[in-house]
Design a protein around this motif. Structure first.
Motif, PDB file in Angstrom:
ATOM      1  N   LYS A 101       1.097  -1.076   0.197  1.00  0.00           N
ATOM      2  CA  LYS A 101      -0.080   0.002  -0.027  1.00  0.00           C
ATOM      3  C   LYS A 101       0.908   1.265  -0.076  1.00  0.00           C
ATOM      4  CE  LYS A 101      -3.699   1.915   2.825  1.00  0.00           C
ATOM      5  NZ  LYS A 101      -4.429   1.833   3.979  1.00  0.00           N
ATOM      6  N   ASN A 102       0.892   1.912  -1.111  1.00  0.00           N
ATOM      7  CA  ASN A 102       2.010   2.766  -1.214  1.00  0.00           C
ATOM      8  C   ASN A 102       1.517   4.403  -0.881  1.00  0.00           C
ATOM      9  OD1 ASN A 102       4.303   1.673  -2.900  1.00  0.00           O
ATOM     10  ND2 ASN A 102       2.303   0.723  -3.771  1.00  0.00           N
ATOM     11  N   TYR A 103       2.186   4.967   0.047  1.00  0.00           N
ATOM     12  CA  TYR A 103       1.883   6.331   0.503  1.00  0.00           C
ATOM     13  C   TYR A 103       3.016   6.783   1.072  1.00  0.00           C
ATOM     14  CZ  TYR A 103       0.172   4.551   5.013  1.00  0.00           C
ATOM     15  OH  TYR A 103       0.137   3.807   6.198  1.00  0.00           O
ATOM     16  N   PHE A 104       3.218   8.198   1.283  1.00  0.00           N
ATOM     17  CA  PHE A 104       4.450   8.714   2.092  1.00  0.00           C
ATOM     18  C   PHE A 104       3.841   9.255   3.346  1.00  0.00           C
ATOM     19  CE2 PHE A 104       6.603  12.419   3.469  1.00  0.00           C
ATOM     20  CZ  PHE A 104       7.766  11.962   3.762  1.00  0.00           C
ATOM     21  N   TYR A 105       4.622   8.919   4.469  1.00  0.00           N
ATOM     22  CA  TYR A 105       4.123   9.455   5.735  1.00  0.00           C
ATOM     23  C   TYR A 105       5.336   9.151   6.654  1.00  0.00           C
ATOM     24  CZ  TYR A 105       0.938  11.517   9.008  1.00  0.00           C
ATOM     25  OH  TYR A 105       0.197  12.447   9.797  1.00  0.00           O
ATOM     26  N   PRO A 106       5.891  10.322   7.502  1.00  0.00           N
ATOM     27  CA  PRO A 106       7.129  10.254   8.139  1.00  0.00           C
ATOM     28  C   PRO A 106       7.224   8.595   9.067  1.00  0.00           C
ATOM     29  CG  PRO A 106       6.273  12.194   8.473  1.00  0.00           C
ATOM     30  CD  PRO A 106       5.142  11.523   7.798  1.00  0.00           C
ATOM     31  N   ASP A 107       6.103   8.179   9.433  1.00  0.00           N
ATOM     32  CA  ASP A 107       6.090   7.029  10.437  1.00  0.00           C
ATOM     33  C   ASP A 107       6.521   5.806   9.541  1.00  0.00           C
ATOM     34  OD1 ASP A 107       3.481   7.027   9.411  1.00  0.00           O
ATOM     35  OD2 ASP A 107       2.620   6.992  11.328  1.00  0.00           O
ATOM     36  N   LEU A 108       6.242   5.864   8.296  1.00  0.00           N
ATOM     37  CA  LEU A 108       6.190   4.542   7.248  1.00  0.00           C
ATOM     38  C   LEU A 108       7.766   4.722   6.644  1.00  0.00           C
ATOM     39  CD1 LEU A 108       4.514   2.404   6.722  1.00  0.00           C
ATOM     40  CD2 LEU A 108       3.695   3.806   4.555  1.00  0.00           C
ATOM     41  N   PRO A 109       8.756   4.066   7.123  1.00  0.00           N
ATOM     42  CA  PRO A 109       9.964   4.358   6.676  1.00  0.00           C
ATOM     43  C   PRO A 109      10.314   3.666   5.132  1.00  0.00           C
ATOM     44  CG  PRO A 109      10.178   2.813   8.285  1.00  0.00           C
ATOM     45  CD  PRO A 109       8.773   3.211   8.489  1.00  0.00           C
ATOM     46  N   LYS A 110       9.554   2.730   4.779  1.00  0.00           N
ATOM     47  CA  LYS A 110       9.466   2.132   3.436  1.00  0.00           C
ATOM     48  C   LYS A 110       9.016   2.885   2.297  1.00  0.00           C
ATOM     49  CE  LYS A 110       7.997  -2.029   4.417  1.00  0.00           C
ATOM     50  NZ  LYS A 110       7.859  -2.185   5.927  1.00  0.00           N
ATOM     51  N   ASN A 111       8.004   3.825   2.834  1.00  0.00           N
ATOM     52  CA  ASN A 111       6.914   4.525   1.959  1.00  0.00           C
ATOM     53  C   ASN A 111       5.950   3.575   1.402  1.00  0.00           C
ATOM     54  OD1 ASN A 111       8.361   7.048   2.238  1.00  0.00           O
ATOM     55  ND2 ASN A 111       9.381   6.922   0.392  1.00  0.00           N
ATOM     56  N   PHE A 112       5.816   2.412   1.753  1.00  0.00           N
ATOM     57  CA  PHE A 112       4.601   1.595   1.636  1.00  0.00           C
ATOM     58  C   PHE A 112       4.324   0.689   2.833  1.00  0.00           C
ATOM     59  CE2 PHE A 112       8.305  -0.940   0.064  1.00  0.00           C
ATOM     60  CZ  PHE A 112       8.285  -2.062   0.685  1.00  0.00           C
ATOM     61  N   GLN A 113       3.118   0.394   2.970  1.00  0.00           N
ATOM     62  CA  GLN A 113       2.860  -0.551   4.045  1.00  0.00           C
ATOM     63  C   GLN A 113       2.134  -2.020   3.326  1.00  0.00           C
ATOM     64  OE1 GLN A 113      -0.935  -0.150   5.828  1.00  0.00           O
ATOM     65  NE2 GLN A 113      -0.160  -0.504   7.896  1.00  0.00           N
ATOM     66  N   ILE A 114       3.103  -2.847   4.218  1.00  0.00           N
ATOM     67  CA  ILE A 114       2.763  -4.363   3.484  1.00  0.00           C
ATOM     68  C   ILE A 114       1.379  -4.848   4.468  1.00  0.00           C
ATOM     69  CG2 ILE A 114       3.154  -6.598   3.587  1.00  0.00           C
ATOM     70  CD1 ILE A 114       6.201  -6.018   3.624  1.00  0.00           C
ATOM     71  N   THR A 115       0.146  -4.880   3.637  1.00  0.00           N
ATOM     72  CA  THR A 115      -0.909  -5.191   4.107  1.00  0.00           C
ATOM     73  C   THR A 115      -1.538  -6.267   3.227  1.00  0.00           C
ATOM     74  OG1 THR A 115      -2.929  -4.208   4.755  1.00  0.00           O
ATOM     75  CG2 THR A 115      -2.022  -3.212   2.913  1.00  0.00           C
ATOM     76  N   GLN A 116      -3.156  -6.253   3.397  1.00  0.00           N
ATOM     77  CA  GLN A 116      -3.738  -7.251   2.807  1.00  0.00           C
ATOM     78  C   GLN A 116      -4.892  -6.719   1.929  1.00  0.00           C
ATOM     79  OE1 GLN A 116      -4.372 -10.563   5.696  1.00  0.00           O
ATOM     80  NE2 GLN A 116      -3.444 -11.592   4.010  1.00  0.00           N
ATOM     81  N   LEU A 117      -5.543  -7.007   0.631  1.00  0.00           N
ATOM     82  CA  LEU A 117      -6.495  -6.503  -0.075  1.00  0.00           C
ATOM     83  C   LEU A 117      -7.230  -7.497  -0.821  1.00  0.00           C
ATOM     84  CD1 LEU A 117      -7.694  -3.833  -0.944  1.00  0.00           C
ATOM     85  CD2 LEU A 117      -6.077  -4.063  -2.928  1.00  0.00           C
ATOM     86  N   ASN A 118      -8.552  -7.412  -0.868  1.00  0.00           N
ATOM     87  CA  ASN A 118      -9.280  -8.595  -1.321  1.00  0.00           C
ATOM     88  C   ASN A 118      -9.518  -8.347  -2.837  1.00  0.00           C
ATOM     89  OD1 ASN A 118      -9.321 -10.136   1.029  1.00  0.00           O
ATOM     90  ND2 ASN A 118     -11.519  -9.694   1.247  1.00  0.00           N
ATOM     91  N   ILE A 119      -8.349  -8.197  -3.534  1.00  0.00           N
ATOM     92  CA  ILE A 119      -8.517  -7.727  -5.110  1.00  0.00           C
ATOM     93  C   ILE A 119      -8.764  -8.982  -5.962  1.00  0.00           C
ATOM     94  CG2 ILE A 119      -6.228  -7.656  -5.564  1.00  0.00           C
ATOM     95  CD1 ILE A 119      -6.568  -4.965  -7.134  1.00  0.00           C
ATOM     96  N   TYR A 120      -8.230 -10.121  -5.380  1.00  0.00           N
ATOM     97  CA  TYR A 120      -8.223 -11.279  -6.092  1.00  0.00           C
ATOM     98  C   TYR A 120      -9.202 -12.216  -5.414  1.00  0.00           C
ATOM     99  CZ  TYR A 120      -4.001  -9.567  -8.770  1.00  0.00           C
ATOM    100  OH  TYR A 120      -3.241  -8.712  -9.400  1.00  0.00           O
ATOM    101  N   GLY A 121     -10.346 -11.809  -4.915  1.00  0.00           N
ATOM    102  CA  GLY A 121     -11.413 -12.655  -4.360  1.00  0.00           C
ATOM    103  C   GLY A 121     -10.786 -12.483  -2.788  1.00  0.00           C
ATOM    104  N   ASP A 122     -11.503 -13.285  -2.199  1.00  0.00           N
ATOM    105  CA  ASP A 122     -11.098 -13.405  -0.395  1.00  0.00           C
ATOM    106  C   ASP A 122      -9.614 -13.787  -0.349  1.00  0.00           C
ATOM    107  OD1 ASP A 122     -13.411 -12.365   0.275  1.00  0.00           O
ATOM    108  OD2 ASP A 122     -14.208 -14.357   0.510  1.00  0.00           O
ATOM    109  N   THR A 123      -8.625 -12.868  -0.256  1.00  0.00           N
ATOM    110  CA  THR A 123      -7.204 -13.286  -0.075  1.00  0.00           C
ATOM    111  C   THR A 123      -6.821 -12.761   1.347  1.00  0.00           C
ATOM    112  OG1 THR A 123      -6.459 -11.317  -1.204  1.00  0.00           O
ATOM    113  CG2 THR A 123      -6.806 -13.577  -2.493  1.00  0.00           C
ATOM    114  N   SER A 124      -7.781 -11.978   2.214  1.00  0.00           N
ATOM    115  CA  SER A 124      -7.322 -11.596   3.336  1.00  0.00           C
ATOM    116  C   SER A 124      -7.545 -12.562   4.229  1.00  0.00           C
ATOM    117  CB  SER A 124      -8.130 -10.005   3.615  1.00  0.00           C
ATOM    118  OG  SER A 124      -7.973  -9.185   2.874  1.00  0.00           O
ATOM    119  N   VAL A 125      -6.973 -12.558   5.435  1.00  0.00           N
ATOM    120  CA  VAL A 125      -6.941 -13.547   6.434  1.00  0.00           C
ATOM    121  C   VAL A 125      -8.485 -14.186   7.077  1.00  0.00           C
ATOM    122  CG1 VAL A 125      -6.695 -12.295   8.480  1.00  0.00           C
ATOM    123  CG2 VAL A 125      -5.726 -14.537   8.480  1.00  0.00           C
ATOM    124  N   GLY A 126      -9.465 -13.061   6.895  1.00  0.00           N
ATOM    125  CA  GLY A 126     -10.831 -13.185   7.281  1.00  0.00           C
ATOM    126  C   GLY A 126     -11.522 -12.594   6.177  1.00  0.00           C
TER     127      GLY A 126
END
Length: 469
Positions: free
Chosen positions: A78-103
């Motif tokens: 998940k790409n966005y800039f904010y000072p508390d996010l050192p990589k400039n992206f957050q590793i997260t989940q998203l149901n874009i290919y069906g139900d691929t989140s943990v719940g």
């Protein structure tokens, strides 16, 4: 019509390490920027390695909320800039290919109302911003990266809430559920946070962030509903935006226009492969889940005849329900439940007091047995409990040191009663004509013995002394 949806962020505080590296999950014990490594700092060349236990804990939460649990899950950037996010992206989940989140979709009851769960996703927590300076003109922003990478579960609901109170009730229920599952301690600072999406009929959705507590969230939602209704009554359009809660002024303030999913430029995290969760593992996790709060309450009422209100309080808090489970027998269950909910909760009503308490399950067991055997009165047991919590001494030692033992010697009590009869002649005559008023005399004996008289023996001796059958 008001519609409120929630995004709840809950840290998996009972894990040993962060989500993608071996740094400690308990960042609170470290000095600022001490609990970091190249992975949680997002340095070039560093590669994430998924915490297997975090996936298990998140799956348990999904099951407890009656959510679907897919066999395969994926992670996204998940790409966005904010000072508390050192990589400039957050590793997260998203149901874009069906139900691929943990719940996937699920639900939980709040009273008689069903609250639908949209999804549950596992992600990394960003770092923590610290603001210093006496005013906005000279304020500076500092960043502590100790929290960056902490395992976080995000629970997203449908907009099924209609009032701020429903929001507060739901969060209390969810907090108790997470603690009971043994996956998190929501009482830790920052361990459980929530953002709210609020809209009224005909208006756009407004997200409220930067809310420090459930109490503040309830107030923030109430303010935002009032603000939007005021705009609507004056035919002023409600724009879709993100607003922050200003705790000092107790208002929401505009922060930025609300981002859409496209703004985050999601794409699959190439450094983490798709994860397969075997159905057998899911079944094993389900079988290992602790007894639910509702099941505990039902058992306490049906098996031990504990009043429903007491059973509700006792089962909802893991600290107290664990004490109860470890200390009670079928004979003492009701007595111990009463001690916990009537006396103990007032003595250890904060996290700090719980941590410093010297009370053990064995102390509770002995205290209940002593009350039931008549060794100590209920009044004296309160003093004993206070000393146990403070010192951890054996009950027998405390009874001896504070002289708390019951006065159960018939001759000693008879002497006290005879003296009382001469002092309270009017009350004695009243008791002869109306036996129910004898409790007044029992209370007087208790006063003279500083609450140590055996109640049953006192009553029998009083009846005999004044000629009541």
């Amino acid at each position: 019509m008001t519609m409120i949806g929630l995004e709840i962020h809950c840290q998996l505080t009972n894990l040993q390490s962060k989500l993608f590296c071996s740094c400690k999950a308990n960042y609170r014990e470290f000095e600022i920027n001490e609990n970091i490594c190249p992975i949680c700092m997002g340095l070039p060349g560093s590669l994430p390695r998924l915490n297997k236990e975090a996936v298990k804990k998140a799956t348990i939460i999904a099951m407890a909320l009656n959510c679907s649990t897919p066999e395969k899950i994926a992670f996204f950037r998940k790409n966005y800039f904010y000072p508390d996010l050192p990589k400039n992206f957050q590793i997260t989940q998203l149901n874009i290919y069906g139900d691929t989140s943990v719940g996937g979709t699920g639900s939980i009851m709040v009273g008689d109302k069903k609250i639908r769960i949209t999804r549950i996703q596992l992600e990394e927590d960003p770092g923590r911003l610290i603001y210093e300076g006496s005013s906005s003109k000279n304020q500076i922003t500092l960043v502590d990266y100790n929290r960056a990478g902490t395992p976080l579960v995000e629970i997203v609901t449908e907009p099924d809430f209609e009032t701020p109170k429903e929001v507060r009730d739901f969060l209390n229920i969810l907090s108790d559920l997470l603690e009971n599952l043994g996956v998190a301690d929501p009482s830790l600072e920052g361990a459980m946070r929530a953002d709210a999406n609020v809209s009224i009929k005909g208006g756009k959705k407004v997200e409220i962030k930067n809310i420090g507590s459930f109490h503040d969230l309830e107030k923030a939602v109430h303010f935002e509903i009032t603000r939007q209704e005021s705009l609507s009554s004056r035919d002023i359009p409600i724009i879709q935006e993100t607003r922050h809660w200003d705790d000092k002024r107790k208002i929401t303030v505009s922060s930025r226009s609300k981002e859409e999913e496209l703004d985050y430029r999601y794409f699959l995290e190439g450094d983490i492969p798709w994860i397969t969760i075997d159905p057998q593992i899911q079944q094993q996790l389900k079988s290992e889940m602790p007894e639910s709060i509702s099941s505990k309450k039902e058992r306490y009422v049906s098996k031990y005849n504990i009043p429903p209100q007491v059973a509700d309080v006792l089962s909802s808090d893991k600290f107290y329900s664990d004490l109860f489970e470890q200390s009670h027998t079928e004979k003492t269950a009701k007595e111990i439940a009463n001690i916990i909910t009537t006396d103990l909760m007032g003595l250890v009503d904060t996290r700090e007091k719980r941590d410093s308490s010297k009370l053990t399950a064995n102390h509770l067991k002995e205290l209940a047995e002593s009350i039931q055997s008549g060794q100590i009165s209920k009044n004296s047991s309160k003093n004993a409990l206070y000393e146990i919590v403070k010192t951890g001494k054996d009950l027998s030692v405390i009874i001896s040191e504070l002289d708390l033992g019951n006065v159960s010697d018939a001759s000693e009590l008879s002497g006290i009663i005879q003296q009382l009869i001469s002092e309270e002649s009017q009350a004695v005559e009243q008791a002869k004509s109306n036996p129910r008023t004898i409790n007044y005399l029992v209370g007087k004996v208790m006063q003279k013995t500083k609450g140590k008289a055996d109640p049953a023996l006192t009553l029998n001796l009083l009846k005999k002394a004044i000629g009541i059958q």
